[in-house]
Every structure is written in C-alpha cells, then in structure tokens.
Design an enzyme around this catalytic site. Structure first.
Site, PDB file in Angstrom:
ATOM      1  CD  GLU A  70      -2.579   1.410   2.564  1.00  0.00           C
ATOM      2  OE1 GLU A  70      -2.776   2.568   2.999  1.00  0.00           O
ATOM      3  OE2 GLU A  70      -2.988   0.391   3.165  1.00  0.00           O
TER       4      GLU A  70
ATOM      5  CB  SER B  89       0.642  -4.101   7.977  1.00  0.00           C
ATOM      6  OG  SER B  89       0.947  -2.931   8.691  1.00  0.00           O
TER       7      SER B  89
END
Length: 286
Positions: free
Chosen positions: A130, A226
């Site tokens: 991302e 994450s």
C-alpha cells in the site's frame, strides 16, 4: 467442557472480501487470471486460490506480460503500473480498496499542488504494498516514517503534510501529530489527515475485550500482515497468554492443558474458514 469461541468481528475487511470475490468470479469463467502480488497477506488463503487457478506474479513478471488479465489487489498500485498495463495491452481488474483509492487521490492532489519545499509524509511501513502505491502518487518524493522513532528525520523548518497507511496504529498516529505540532517552526505550516481505516481501528477495543474474556487466545494471521501485528499486540497487552499462529498445525497442544476458555481471532486478512479449522483441531485434541 472447554468453551471455544471465534471472534465475530475478526476476518476479512470489505476491501479484501471484494478482491477475493472478483478473483473467484473471473476464475469461475475458466479464464486465466494473474494477481500482482499476494492477493491477501495470508498464505493459506493464497494457496486456496492458487488451487482454483490464480497465478501470483511479481512486478518483474508483470512487465513481461502482454494481452492478459491481471487483478490488482486491495493494497493498490502506483500510476506506473497502470501505464505499463496500457502499454502492454493488459486488462486490469482493479480491486483496489475504495479507502486506499481515496487516499491515493488525496496524496496525488497534494503533490500536484505542492511547492518544492513542502514535505509530504506518510506514516507507514517501508516497502509495504500500500505504501509503495502511495509514494508512487508523488513520483517517489514522499517521506515514509515507520513510527515515532523516525519523526526526527523531518525538517521542521519546512511545511509538512502528514498522511497514514490505512492499517497503522491510530494511537501512534496521534502521538506523531502532537510531536510535529510541538516542534514545527512558526514559519512553517502543518496539516495532517487521519486516513486510518476504521475497519481496523474499530476492531481494537473489540479485540481487547475479546482477548481479556478468555484464558487462552490463538491469533490466526499471516506473518506479512501489517494490521495483524497491530491487532495481535493489542491481544497480548490484555492477555499475555495470547499466541500468534499462521495455521492450525502450529497450535501447541501443551497450551491447551488446564484451560477452560479459548478464544480464536485474527486480522482483516484472516479468512473465517481458517479460524474454523483451528477450532476443529482444538476440539479434536480436547
């Protein structure tokens, strides 16, 4: 009788759910489908989709393809990926999460309207899919900081515009905001944008409550996740008897001895079916 509960609020977020649905729909038609990077940070789910025919590729392999269909996962991609796809006549199936897409557009707007002295800062994990997509909106000019320990890298005499990877810790983001406020020069401006996805942030109080209500916690999560690391940390804080596992085979039978209540939970990248498999393994042992 031991009580085993699966956390109802755990499991895929809507961004991951949409990406997997798009992949399954395309594969059901019998079409060849590539995915740029792991569709989700969960090895078990990636393996399931591989059996259905999904072919996972990296960016080097992507650059060699022509006239094929490629799915972009929820994490999003930088503009260069779309440009290459157009050049190589690759049909993109875009499963970028809407929350990430909005963030990309905001950062691109900021960059396009920025002076050379303005620092666009992203609170996120270096190298994360991302974050690479976000930095790509600035032609690689954005500064990535992973946490409070790296805030001092910023130049407090220059304007700062702060954004966040969608799955980072809301508490640490607020700490970073306060630190910059206290240290920014009176001659510089500071603006921040809380771009953390509430699908992750809102799970924290729920998962703390869930973890504290059981003797033993199994947090099921891929090692690359994450948000999984953040949510597992929350579990561990309220219940030291919390254990991170990637799959049912990692359940330590010794941990099951003498406990009356077991909780199973996971990340936004953890499939419900995998948590159910963990429950079955525990029931078999009990």
């Amino acid at each position: 009788m031991v009580n085993i509960e699966i956390d109802n609020s755990s499991g895929f977020c809507f961004g991951v759910t949409t990406a997997i649905q798009k992949a399954e729909e395309e594969l059901a038609k019998g079409n060849r489908l590539y995915c740029l990077g792991d569709i989700v940070h969960n090895g078990q789910e990636c393996e399931r989709l591989k059996k259905l025919g999904l072919i996972t590729i990296n960016h080097d392999e992507f650059a060699q393809l022509h006239h094929v269909k490629v799915l972009l996962r929820a994490h999003g991609e930088p503009p260069a990926t779309y440009e290459l796809a157009q050049k190589n006549s690759i049909e993109i199936i875009d499963a970028t999460c809407p929350v990430v897409l909005r963030l990309q557009k905001r950062i691109k707007q900021e960059y396009d309207n920025s002076s050379t002295d303005k620092q666009i800062v992203i609170y996120g994990k270096n190298g994360h899919a991302e974050v690479l997509g976000l930095v790509g909106q600035t032609n690689g000019q954005a500064i990535v900081i992973e946490g409070m320990s790296e805030v001092d890298r910023l130049d407090f005499n220059k304007d700062i515009r702060l954004y966040s990877q969608t799955t980072k810790s809301l508490d640490e983001f607020r700490q970073i905001v306060e630190y910059i406020r206290e240290h920014i020069s009176p001659d510089a401006t500071f603006e921040y944008h809380d771009t953390i996805c509430r699908q992750v942030a809102n799970r924290m109080p729920n998962i703390r409550k869930f973890a504290s209500s059981h003797d033993l916690i199994f947090f099921v999560c891929g090692r690359k996740s994450s948000n999984g690391k953040i949510l597992y940390h929350e579990c561990k804080q309220v219940n030291p008897n919390s254990h991170l596992i990637d799959q049912p085979g990692e359940i330590d039978q010794e941990l099951l001895k003498g406990v009356q209540s077991i909780g199973i939970c996971g990340a936004t990248s953890t499939p419900k079916w995998l948590m159910e498999e963990c429950k079955k393994v525990i029931l078999k042992e009990k």
